[in-house]
Scaffold this motif. Structure first.
Motif, mmCIF file in Angstrom:
data_model
loop_
_atom_site.group_PDB
_atom_site.id
_atom_site.type_symbol
_atom_site.label_atom_id
_atom_site.label_comp_id
_atom_site.label_asym_id
_atom_site.label_seq_id
_atom_site.Cartn_x
_atom_site.Cartn_y
_atom_site.Cartn_z
ATOM 1 N N ARG A 68 2.310 0.690 -3.843
ATOM 2 C CA ARG A 68 3.562 0.787 -3.104
ATOM 3 C C ARG A 68 4.680 0.243 -3.988
ATOM 4 O O ARG A 68 4.478 -0.676 -4.773
ATOM 5 C CB ARG A 68 3.473 -0.011 -1.800
ATOM 6 N N VAL A 70 8.010 -1.736 -3.987
ATOM 7 C CA VAL A 70 8.729 -2.637 -3.077
ATOM 8 C C VAL A 70 9.721 -3.498 -3.858
ATOM 9 O O VAL A 70 9.578 -3.716 -5.065
ATOM 10 C CB VAL A 70 7.745 -3.550 -2.309
ATOM 11 N N GLY A 75 10.936 -7.605 -0.173
ATOM 12 C CA GLY A 75 9.707 -6.949 0.259
ATOM 13 C C GLY A 75 9.907 -5.573 0.863
ATOM 14 O O GLY A 75 8.950 -4.926 1.296
ATOM 15 N N GLU A 77 10.211 -1.652 1.257
ATOM 16 C CA GLU A 77 9.433 -0.630 0.536
ATOM 17 C C GLU A 77 10.202 0.687 0.426
ATOM 18 O O GLU A 77 10.835 1.132 1.392
ATOM 19 C CB GLU A 77 8.106 -0.378 1.250
ATOM 20 N N THR A 79 8.552 3.468 -1.356
ATOM 21 C CA THR A 79 7.560 4.349 -1.992
ATOM 22 C C THR A 79 7.794 5.804 -1.626
ATOM 23 O O THR A 79 7.920 6.667 -2.515
ATOM 24 C CB THR A 79 6.131 3.950 -1.560
#
Length: 315
Positions: A68, A70, A75, A77, A79
């Motif tokens: 992923r 990030v 944190g 994300e 993706t």
């Protein structure tokens, strides 16, 4: 070659200030030396996906094969956002007639190997591939790719750039005239270059070109993957010595005793690592012109890329 070779490149390597910290990673060799012979198509996945500069750094997290993407502090994300953008960008790049790509090493979006992937304990493992780089290599499996860091290795640099020039010549041949004769001519001119990469692939390609049961389109479709496979095999001193001795055989009725002894001495000096490959190749080129050797005059191996790149000047 009438047109410059078009290759993709991570935009920061050209000096564009697109990195997360607002800086760049301009590479003098790529910009000032190789740049004289290629036309770059810059790509910055993180900026093109809509992120600002400067920005919070990104990292790969999770499994190396399907990580992923990030933000390292918050944190968050992105993706799927990056993968969706990459799919569209790759379709655009299909129309750019690229002969290769140079990626930014260690980048979570563009690194082609050994990118840090963080596990659930926050430990980093250099086992990842950048999200865009992975997608690019899957979409264009026959294109030569490298990272700017690996290009500091003289052998890797020579292998990559030789591949670019060879693929450009192949494209020009295939675009100009798709005939069996044109394929045979291309293969004949590249025989010794291929031999310098591997004896087995040299024989395999020779058998393919000789097949009369395949149509012209089938021949062209089968030849390119073998050419790419050959070019990805690194040439070695031993392989080059084999080619040099092979070429020497074309002068057996022309060289004087002194000239033959000089050539054998130079080949042996190269074999021992005392002189670089450019030295015996220069002497072979001299004899090729002096004795007007027709077969060697057409061999790409003797002049596969501009001398100014100095790719054969290393030990």
């Amino acid at each position: 070659m009438e047109e410059k070779i078009r290759i993709g490149i991570s935009a920061c390597l050209l000096g564009q200030k697109v990195r997360f910290d607002g800086g760049h990673k301009r590479d003098p060799f790529l910009v000032e030396t190789l740049g004289r012979y290629v036309e770059y198509v810059p790509v910055c996945p993180e900026v093109e996906v809509g992120l600002p500069t400067p920005r919070e750094a990104l990292r790969l997290v999770g499994e190396a094969e399907a990580p992923r993407l990030v933000f390292s502090r918050s944190g968050g994300e992105i993706t799927e956002r990056m993968q969706s953008w990459a799919a569209g960008r790759l379709r655009e790049l299909e129309g750019e007639n690229l002969c290769g790509f140079i990626f930014k090493s260690r980048s979570p979006s563009s690194g082609m190997e050994r990118v840090k992937v963080y596990d659930d304990k926050g430990m980093a493992h250099k086992t990842g591939v950048g999200i865009f780089a992975r997608a690019f290599m899957a979409h264009f499996p026959l294109l030569p790719v490298e990272e700017e860091g690996r290009l500091n290795d003289p052998k890797l640099r020579e292998t990559f750039i030789e591949s670019l020039f060879t693929l450009k010549r192949w494209r020009e041949t295939a675009d100009r005239q798709r005939t069996r004769g044109a394929l045979v001519d291309f293969h004949t001119r590249h025989k010794l270059l291929i031999l310098a990469h591997g004896t087995e692939i040299y024989r395999e390609m020779g058998r393919l070109v000789a097949r009369a049961d395949l149509s012209v389109e089938e021949l062209y479709a089968a030849y390119l993957p073998l050419l790419v496979k050959a070019l990805r095999l690194q040439s070695t001193i031993k392989k080059n010595v084999n080619v040099l001795q092979h070429m020497l055989g074309y002068f057996k009725n022309q060289l004087s005793a002194d000239e033959k002894r000089e050539m054998l001495e130079i080949i042996e000096h190269y074999h021992q690592g005392l002189v670089p490959l450019i030295v015996p190749v220069t002497l072979i080129n001299h004899f090729t012109r002096k004795y007007d050797q027709p077969y060697l005059k057409q061999q790409v191996y003797l002049n596969p890329h501009p001398l100014e790149l100095q790719l054969r000047n290393h030990g």
